[in-house]
Design a protein around this motif. Sequence first.
Motif, PDB file in Angstrom:
ATOM      1  N   THR A 351     -15.093  14.810  30.623  1.00  0.00           N
ATOM      2  CA  THR A 351     -15.532  16.107  30.095  1.00  0.00           C
ATOM      3  C   THR A 351     -17.042  16.211  30.130  1.00  0.00           C
ATOM      4  OG1 THR A 351     -13.591  16.352  28.673  1.00  0.00           O
ATOM      5  CG2 THR A 351     -15.560  17.602  28.052  1.00  0.00           C
ATOM      6  N   TYR A 352     -17.730  15.120  29.756  1.00  0.00           N
ATOM      7  CA  TYR A 352     -19.195  15.136  29.784  1.00  0.00           C
ATOM      8  C   TYR A 352     -19.729  15.308  31.196  1.00  0.00           C
ATOM      9  CZ  TYR A 352     -23.906  13.399  30.257  1.00  0.00           C
ATOM     10  OH  TYR A 352     -25.216  13.273  30.632  1.00  0.00           O
ATOM     11  N   ILE A 353     -19.222  14.535  32.161  1.00  0.00           N
ATOM     12  CA  ILE A 353     -19.810  14.593  33.506  1.00  0.00           C
ATOM     13  C   ILE A 353     -19.485  15.908  34.212  1.00  0.00           C
ATOM     14  CG2 ILE A 353     -19.799  12.081  33.661  1.00  0.00           C
ATOM     15  CD1 ILE A 353     -17.515  12.182  35.597  1.00  0.00           C
ATOM     16  N   ALA A 354     -18.426  16.607  33.767  1.00  0.00           N
ATOM     17  CA  ALA A 354     -18.112  17.909  34.343  1.00  0.00           C
ATOM     18  C   ALA A 354     -18.822  19.053  33.621  1.00  0.00           C
ATOM     19  CB  ALA A 354     -16.601  18.153  34.301  1.00  0.00           C
ATOM     20  N   SER A 355     -19.483  18.738  32.517  1.00  0.00           N
ATOM     21  CA  SER A 355     -20.154  19.768  31.724  1.00  0.00           C
ATOM     22  C   SER A 355     -21.437  20.222  32.401  1.00  0.00           C
ATOM     23  CB  SER A 355     -20.492  19.217  30.330  1.00  0.00           C
ATOM     24  OG  SER A 355     -21.524  18.238  30.421  1.00  0.00           O
ATOM     25  N   ASP A 356     -22.009  21.317  31.911  1.00  0.00           N
ATOM     26  CA  ASP A 356     -23.297  21.784  32.441  1.00  0.00           C
ATOM     27  C   ASP A 356     -24.358  20.700  32.307  1.00  0.00           C
ATOM     28  OD1 ASP A 356     -22.280  24.262  33.151  1.00  0.00           O
ATOM     29  OD2 ASP A 356     -22.911  25.247  31.279  1.00  0.00           O
ATOM     30  N   ALA A 357     -24.330  19.971  31.181  1.00  0.00           N
ATOM     31  CA  ALA A 357     -25.323  18.912  30.968  1.00  0.00           C
ATOM     32  C   ALA A 357     -25.142  17.786  31.976  1.00  0.00           C
ATOM     33  CB  ALA A 357     -25.213  18.373  29.546  1.00  0.00           C
ATOM     34  N   GLY A 358     -23.905  17.363  32.187  1.00  0.00           N
ATOM     35  CA  GLY A 358     -23.655  16.298  33.147  1.00  0.00           C
ATOM     36  C   GLY A 358     -23.959  16.707  34.570  1.00  0.00           C
ATOM     37  N   GLN A 359     -23.470  17.879  34.961  1.00  0.00           N
ATOM     38  CA  GLN A 359     -23.726  18.367  36.320  1.00  0.00           C
ATOM     39  C   GLN A 359     -25.216  18.644  36.540  1.00  0.00           C
ATOM     40  OE1 GLN A 359     -21.299  19.089  39.046  1.00  0.00           O
ATOM     41  NE2 GLN A 359     -20.407  17.468  37.777  1.00  0.00           N
ATOM     42  N   GLY A 360     -25.916  18.946  35.467  1.00  0.00           N
ATOM     43  CA  GLY A 360     -27.354  19.198  35.578  1.00  0.00           C
ATOM     44  C   GLY A 360     -28.166  17.982  35.964  1.00  0.00           C
ATOM     45  N   LYS A 361     -27.552  16.786  35.878  1.00  0.00           N
ATOM     46  CA  LYS A 361     -28.244  15.551  36.270  1.00  0.00           C
ATOM     47  C   LYS A 361     -28.211  15.321  37.781  1.00  0.00           C
ATOM     48  CE  LYS A 361     -28.839  13.988  31.960  1.00  0.00           C
ATOM     49  NZ  LYS A 361     -30.147  13.610  31.371  1.00  0.00           N
ATOM     50  N   LEU A 362     -27.368  16.071  38.513  1.00  0.00           N
ATOM     51  CA  LEU A 362     -27.068  15.703  39.897  1.00  0.00           C
ATOM     52  C   LEU A 362     -28.188  15.997  40.893  1.00  0.00           C
ATOM     53  CD1 LEU A 362     -23.312  16.738  40.172  1.00  0.00           C
ATOM     54  CD2 LEU A 362     -24.279  14.435  40.037  1.00  0.00           C
ATOM     55  N   ALA A 363     -28.821  17.163  40.785  1.00  0.00           N
ATOM     56  CA  ALA A 363     -29.803  17.544  41.797  1.00  0.00           C
ATOM     57  C   ALA A 363     -30.938  16.540  41.890  1.00  0.00           C
ATOM     58  CB  ALA A 363     -30.350  18.940  41.499  1.00  0.00           C
ATOM     59  N   ALA A 364     -31.385  16.021  40.747  1.00  0.00           N
ATOM     60  CA  ALA A 364     -32.480  15.057  40.744  1.00  0.00           C
ATOM     61  C   ALA A 364     -32.102  13.753  41.427  1.00  0.00           C
ATOM     62  CB  ALA A 364     -32.936  14.776  39.311  1.00  0.00           C
ATOM     63  N   ALA A 365     -30.800  13.485  41.533  1.00  0.00           N
ATOM     64  CA  ALA A 365     -30.327  12.260  42.167  1.00  0.00           C
ATOM     65  C   ALA A 365     -29.874  12.486  43.607  1.00  0.00           C
ATOM     66  CB  ALA A 365     -29.175  11.661  41.358  1.00  0.00           C
ATOM     67  N   GLY A 366     -30.097  13.701  44.135  1.00  0.00           N
ATOM     68  CA  GLY A 366     -29.763  13.975  45.523  1.00  0.00           C
ATOM     69  C   GLY A 366     -28.351  14.478  45.748  1.00  0.00           C
ATOM     70  N   TYR A 367     -27.697  14.960  44.688  1.00  0.00           N
ATOM     71  CA  TYR A 367     -26.336  15.470  44.805  1.00  0.00           C
ATOM     72  C   TYR A 367     -26.317  16.969  44.529  1.00  0.00           C
ATOM     73  CZ  TYR A 367     -25.113  10.504  44.135  1.00  0.00           C
ATOM     74  OH  TYR A 367     -25.009   9.142  44.246  1.00  0.00           O
ATOM     75  N   ALA A 368     -25.185  17.597  44.855  1.00  0.00           N
ATOM     76  CA  ALA A 368     -25.017  19.026  44.599  1.00  0.00           C
ATOM     77  C   ALA A 368     -24.053  19.229  43.434  1.00  0.00           C
ATOM     78  CB  ALA A 368     -24.484  19.721  45.848  1.00  0.00           C
ATOM     79  N   PRO A 369     -24.419  20.012  42.429  1.00  0.00           N
ATOM     80  CA  PRO A 369     -23.514  20.272  41.305  1.00  0.00           C
ATOM     81  C   PRO A 369     -22.286  21.062  41.759  1.00  0.00           C
ATOM     82  CG  PRO A 369     -25.761  21.012  40.828  1.00  0.00           C
ATOM     83  CD  PRO A 369     -25.710  20.694  42.274  1.00  0.00           C
ATOM     84  N   LEU A 370     -21.236  21.004  40.958  1.00  0.00           N
ATOM     85  CA  LEU A 370     -20.040  21.777  41.250  1.00  0.00           C
ATOM     86  C   LEU A 370     -20.341  23.266  41.141  1.00  0.00           C
ATOM     87  CD1 LEU A 370     -17.391  19.842  39.120  1.00  0.00           C
ATOM     88  CD2 LEU A 370     -17.597  19.792  41.618  1.00  0.00           C
TER      89      LEU A 370
END
Length: 386
Positions: A351-370
Amino acid sequence: MKLQRKSGLRALTVGAVAITGALVLSACGSDDNSDSSSTPSNSASGSSSAASGTNAGGISCATGKLLSSGSTAQQNAIETWVKDYQQACSGATINYKPSSSGEGIIDFNNGTDAFAGSDSPLKPEEVAKSKSVCTGGQGVNIPMVGGPIAVGYNLPGVNNLVLNASTLAKIFNGKITTWNDKAITALNPGVTLPSTKIQSVHRQDDSGTTDNLTKYFHGAAPADWPYEHAKAWAAKGGQAAAKSSGVAALVKQTEGSIGYFELSYATASSIPTVKINTGAAAPVEATTDNASSGIAQAKVVGTGSDLALDLGAAYTTKADNAYPIVLVTYEIACDKGNKADTLALTKSFLTYIASDAGQGKLAAAGYAPLPTEIATKVRSTISALS
C-alpha cells in the motif's frame, strides 16, 4: 494511459546506492534472503505480522518480517522504499533479495516469499503452480515500477550514439560485429566510429529485463531476431554477467562493449546510453519521461484482480519522444490465501509503495511512476488481498 511526468530528474550516484543498500541489509539481514532469528523459509516470515497504526509520516504501519526476492531492475526503488518504510515503522523488517525475475517467481511459488518482483507477468503454468501456496487463490500481477531499459555502451570519444531496432537486434545476435559497420555509420552521420570489435553483454540468469528486451526485438525487428522472447538469453556469442549490476559493471570496464539494464544502473555508473531511431522526428533518448510516453500505450490484459499489461504498442511506436524499450515490474502476490503471519505487513508495505508518497520516490531513482488510472486499480487490488 498517461504516466505522471516528473521534471528535474536526479540520477542516483554509486555512493548513494551503496549507502542505501548497506542500510537495507543492516536492517534486513544477509543477501541470502535468510534471517538467523526467523522461522524456516517456507513460513515467508520470521515473526507474526500485525497492523500497528498510522505514523506521523502517513504510513499505516504493520509489524513483523517479510522475505521477498526477484527483479534486479527494481532493486534501487525497493531499497529506497524499504529504508523509508522501516524508518517509519520500527517494528517491521523487510528483506528483498535482488536475484532475478525468474528466481523470484520460483521462491514465491515455493512458499519462501510473501511477494516477488518480476519484470514479466506470470505465465499460465506459473499461475497454476501458485495455487499450491495461495490457499483458495492464486498469484496475481500487480504493476508497480515502470521505466526504460537503457542500452549502455563503452566507446571512448562517442557520446551520442543512435541505433534502431534492426541494428540492435543484429548486434546482440552477433550479425554486426564492429562499430564502424555500415548499418551503424548510416545512423550516425558525421560521427567517427572506430573499427573496434563489438562485445555484447547479456544476462546469464533468467531475467525479466531480458524478456522485455527480446519482446522489443521480436516485435520491432522480427526478421533480425529469430528467437521467441524469453527470460533466458537465446542468442549465441557475447559475454554473460549476473544481474543488472553485473551487466553494467562489465560494460563500464570493457571498451567496445554494449549491454542492457534499467536506467538507474546507467546513471549511477555514468554509462552513456543509446538513442533509438524509431522513425519519429528525432532519435529518442532513454529517460523516464520518454519511457512514460511509450508505456502510455500499454493495455491491461489481466482479468479480475490481475493487472498484467501488454506493452506491444510501445515497441513499434513512431510517436515523438516515445522511448520504445520499456518494462514494467510487477509485485507478485496471492490474491487470496496469503499466510496469516505476513498478510498485514505485505498489504501495508505494498500500500505504501503504491501510494502517492511511495510512487513519488521513483523519478529521482530513474524510474517512471504509475499512471493515475493504473495506480488506482493497483491500490484497489492491494486493498482486497486476503
